[in-house]
Design a protein around this motif. Sequence first.
Motif, PDB file in Angstrom:
ATOM      1  N   PHE A  59      -4.338  11.862   4.171  1.00 18.59           N
ATOM      2  CA  PHE A  59      -3.583  12.903   3.370  1.00 18.59           C
ATOM      3  C   PHE A  59      -2.120  13.121   3.498  1.00 18.59           C
ATOM      4  CE2 PHE A  59      -2.202  17.451   3.076  1.00 18.59           C
ATOM      5  CZ  PHE A  59      -2.498  17.584   1.604  1.00 18.59           C
ATOM      6  N   LYS A  60      -1.543  12.529   4.752  1.00 24.16           N
ATOM      7  CA  LYS A  60      -0.287  12.746   4.800  1.00 24.16           C
ATOM      8  C   LYS A  60       0.479  11.368   4.208  1.00 24.16           C
ATOM      9  CE  LYS A  60      -0.267  12.523   9.618  1.00 24.16           C
ATOM     10  NZ  LYS A  60       0.141  12.508  10.854  1.00 24.16           N
ATOM     11  N   GLU A  61      -0.372  10.434   3.762  1.00 23.11           N
ATOM     12  CA  GLU A  61       0.213   9.353   3.116  1.00 23.11           C
ATOM     13  C   GLU A  61       0.184   9.637   1.718  1.00 23.11           C
ATOM     14  OE1 GLU A  61       1.291   6.527   4.499  1.00 23.11           O
ATOM     15  OE2 GLU A  61       0.986   6.570   6.546  1.00 23.11           O
ATOM     16  N   THR A  62      -0.400  10.609   1.320  1.00 25.35           N
ATOM     17  CA  THR A  62      -0.439  10.929  -0.197  1.00 25.35           C
ATOM     18  C   THR A  62       0.844  11.179  -0.989  1.00 25.35           C
ATOM     19  OG1 THR A  62      -1.612  12.867   0.060  1.00 25.35           O
ATOM     20  CG2 THR A  62      -3.058  11.030  -0.205  1.00 25.35           C
ATOM     21  N   GLY A  63       1.574  12.025   0.014  1.00 18.46           N
ATOM     22  CA  GLY A  63       2.843  12.787  -0.432  1.00 18.46           C
ATOM     23  C   GLY A  63       2.300  14.012  -1.012  1.00 18.46           C
ATOM     24  N   TRP A  64       1.127  14.642  -0.816  1.00 18.34           N
ATOM     25  CA  TRP A  64       0.705  15.799  -1.598  1.00 18.34           C
ATOM     26  C   TRP A  64       1.342  16.904  -0.354  1.00 18.34           C
ATOM     27  CZ3 TRP A  64      -4.865  14.178  -2.501  1.00 18.34           C
ATOM     28  CH2 TRP A  64      -4.870  13.469  -3.598  1.00 18.34           C
ATOM     29  N   TYR A 105       0.783  -1.138   0.023  1.00 23.34           N
ATOM     30  CA  TYR A 105       0.090   0.153   0.110  1.00 23.34           C
ATOM     31  C   TYR A 105       0.765   1.347   0.037  1.00 23.34           C
ATOM     32  CZ  TYR A 105      -2.932   3.822   1.877  1.00 23.34           C
ATOM     33  OH  TYR A 105      -3.642   4.701   2.211  1.00 23.34           O
ATOM     34  N   ARG A 106       2.037   1.216   0.641  1.00 19.50           N
ATOM     35  CA  ARG A 106       2.923   2.335   0.624  1.00 19.50           C
ATOM     36  C   ARG A 106       4.126   2.446  -0.189  1.00 19.50           C
ATOM     37  NH1 ARG A 106       3.576   2.590   7.415  1.00 19.50           N
ATOM     38  NH2 ARG A 106       1.757   3.510   7.835  1.00 19.50           N
ATOM     39  N   GLU A 107       4.093   1.414  -1.042  1.00 19.59           N
ATOM     40  CA  GLU A 107       5.170   1.362  -2.194  1.00 19.59           C
ATOM     41  C   GLU A 107       5.010   2.700  -3.046  1.00 19.59           C
ATOM     42  OE1 GLU A 107       4.734  -2.197  -4.567  1.00 19.59           O
ATOM     43  OE2 GLU A 107       5.481  -3.315  -2.845  1.00 19.59           O
ATOM     44  N   ASN A 108       3.859   3.230  -3.394  1.00 18.50           N
ATOM     45  CA  ASN A 108       3.759   4.495  -4.067  1.00 18.50           C
ATOM     46  C   ASN A 108       2.576   5.153  -3.547  1.00 18.50           C
ATOM     47  OD1 ASN A 108       1.322   3.364  -5.471  1.00 18.50           O
ATOM     48  ND2 ASN A 108       2.761   2.053  -6.503  1.00 18.50           N
TER      49      ASN A 108
END
Length: 272
Positions: free
Chosen positions: A197-202, A106-109
């Motif tokens: 939102f913090k996981e999105t990289g935005w 899930y956190r690969e990208n």
Amino acid sequence: MAGGENAIFAIFAFSTCGSYSGMFKMSVECKNRSESDLGIEVEFEYPFRLHQVYFDAPTCKGGNSERLFLVGDYSSSAEFFVTIGVFSFLYSMAALSVYCFVLEKYRENSKGPQIDFVVTAVFAFMWLVSSCAWAKGLSDVKTATDPDEVINLVTACDEQENRCREVYEPKVSGLNTSVAFGFINVILWIGNLWFVFKETGWLAAFAGTYAPSQEKQPAPDSFAQGGYGQQDPYAGSQGGYQPDYGQQGGYNEDGGYSQGYEQQPTSYSNQM
């Protein structure tokens, strides 16, 4: 990512609404007591299509009775609320499975978190809309099932000599709880937006746009203009002192300075 608390509160929300059934009772006492009905029971339940709920009430005229229907159809808001609860529960369980078993993938990208963010935002908005709609629908259901209001539908209650009154009112505490759980779900899903939102990289991309540059400025190619690469102005042929370490020199007996390449050093042995 939606977690176990979202699934639990979603269950509370749609179960307290979808499993509800209620009943109220009223009495119609005619002038002729033999025609009275002191225990008229009216039952209703989810999805609150009250226009299909009916009861028989005496007309107080020759022992006849009339069939009356409640007013209103509030199934749309109730079913919408329950549907959002069921789908949010399913999505929460799926997200919880991803979190437990394939978190690294899930956190690969950032694609997975970005999809999760959009879905979470949709569910937060839908919970808000459905909770507001069901709150309004519940208010209408309470009005439509209020025995004091239903009595006005009975023809015999328009006559002064007849007495109509409420015997038992419906208990709607479970429905009130469902609305409360609906708005709790709104808070939970909006709160999850920040974590997803913090996981999105935005956030990092947005912060990087405004962060001051930490790169060093490249060194100039030459310090020829006022730099250290410029030759010493005192060196060379501009009158500067340039010692010649290849010359040998010394002082003679008369105190004069002698210069030459092959001159022998002065001996003072005879004078001693």
